[in-house]
Design an enzyme around this catalytic site. Sequence first.
Site, PDB file in Angstrom:
ATOM      1  N   HIS A 141     -39.939  37.195  26.013  1.00  0.00           N
ATOM      2  CA  HIS A 141     -40.523  36.102  26.821  1.00  0.00           C
ATOM      3  C   HIS A 141     -41.778  35.510  26.175  1.00  0.00           C
ATOM      4  CE1 HIS A 141     -37.681  37.036  29.882  1.00  0.00           C
ATOM      5  NE2 HIS A 141     -38.214  38.197  30.209  1.00  0.00           N
ATOM      6  N   HIS A 179     -32.620  38.833  31.595  1.00  0.00           N
ATOM      7  CA  HIS A 179     -33.476  37.644  31.713  1.00  0.00           C
ATOM      8  C   HIS A 179     -33.338  36.746  30.480  1.00  0.00           C
ATOM      9  CE1 HIS A 179     -35.511  40.846  34.158  1.00  0.00           C
ATOM     10  NE2 HIS A 179     -35.439  39.872  35.038  1.00  0.00           N
TER      11      HIS A 179
HETATM   12 ZN   LIG Z   1     -35.443  41.669  31.254  1.00  0.00          ZN
END
Ligand SMILES: [Zn+2]
Length: 352
Positions: A141, A179
């Site tokens: 991320h 994610h």
């Molecule tokens: Zn994750």
Amino acid sequence: MSELLVIDQRGDVGEEAPWVLEDGQTMRGHESARRIAELRGGLMRNRGVRAVAAEASDDELEETLKALHDPAHLAALRELHSDEPVVLPALAPPGLAPDMAVCAGLVAAAHEGVRTAIDAARRIVEGQRFTYALCRPPGHHAGPRWVAGYCYLNNAAAAAHTLLRGGIRPVGVLDLDIHYPNGTSAIVAPITDASLHSLHAWPVTNVAARTVTPPTPREHVVEFRGSPSAASYLDAVAASVDQLAQSSEALVLSLGYDTVAGDPHGSWDFSPSIFERIGCLLAASQLPVCVIQEGGYALDTLAACSGAFVDGLLEGAAPPPRRRAQLRRRLAPVRRREHTLRSLDAPYGDAA
Ligand SMILES: [Zn+2]
């Protein structure tokens, strides 16, 4: 026999992460050093696994960080000297509020995480087929100028950069964390020799639009609404591995185990055994694979997940039974000759 080389992160892997904001909810941090201990335990159960400490140099680390992240991002992290968690609004992801607090201990660990990823990729350049960067905190991320979702610096992008710099190109990045890798996407988008595939849950909580429009034709996303069946997910993994294998000389696998049932940051219900199938699919690509540890926070199942993955990877890399039988037949006359020679030698040596 194939081998998996695990790269251990150097030094103190840091304390538990402070709070994180997920889909508007503040959650206590589940990203902890114990994750690494559990994952390592699962990996080391397989006799085909060997572990070494990360040893990429400080110069290599600096060069890589400068290639991936803005100077202001690196400077803001280096200016942190306290373990008192603070929020840095200037490092929020585009269009979103800051979703985590940062602290100096985890910044130091993140630098070591990148060193671990660089080392894992460098050993692929040197001829190793499978490496596994056991790094913490995760990185996918973290963007060029933002921190998010426990991630400070981007380990997978560091691995891709190291492979390309070592002359292995093109490189395919496959992200199997639940994610979406918003950071990896932004960093690899301008790298024309890198492709990215991501399989993840919809809605996407870490981009403002809540769904993904790939920024380049070299990015491919598969979004699942609700928990997919293992069969449909594995079909999508196989398709992505196939597509990436056609256009890559090596794969970087951003591997998250937060797709299993009971993960505090997940919503799917896979069992750990799915990672054995995933390992097999990766091995079937015939390509070198550099694994980068991303998420996975269900402490009780992490060892089962990493153990299943390595079992599948190394079993998948072994010659298939038919090929083994062919090999045995081909080697049989050689073995008979050796036996004959040993028998003739026997009067002069050990008769046993
Ligand atoms: Zn994750």
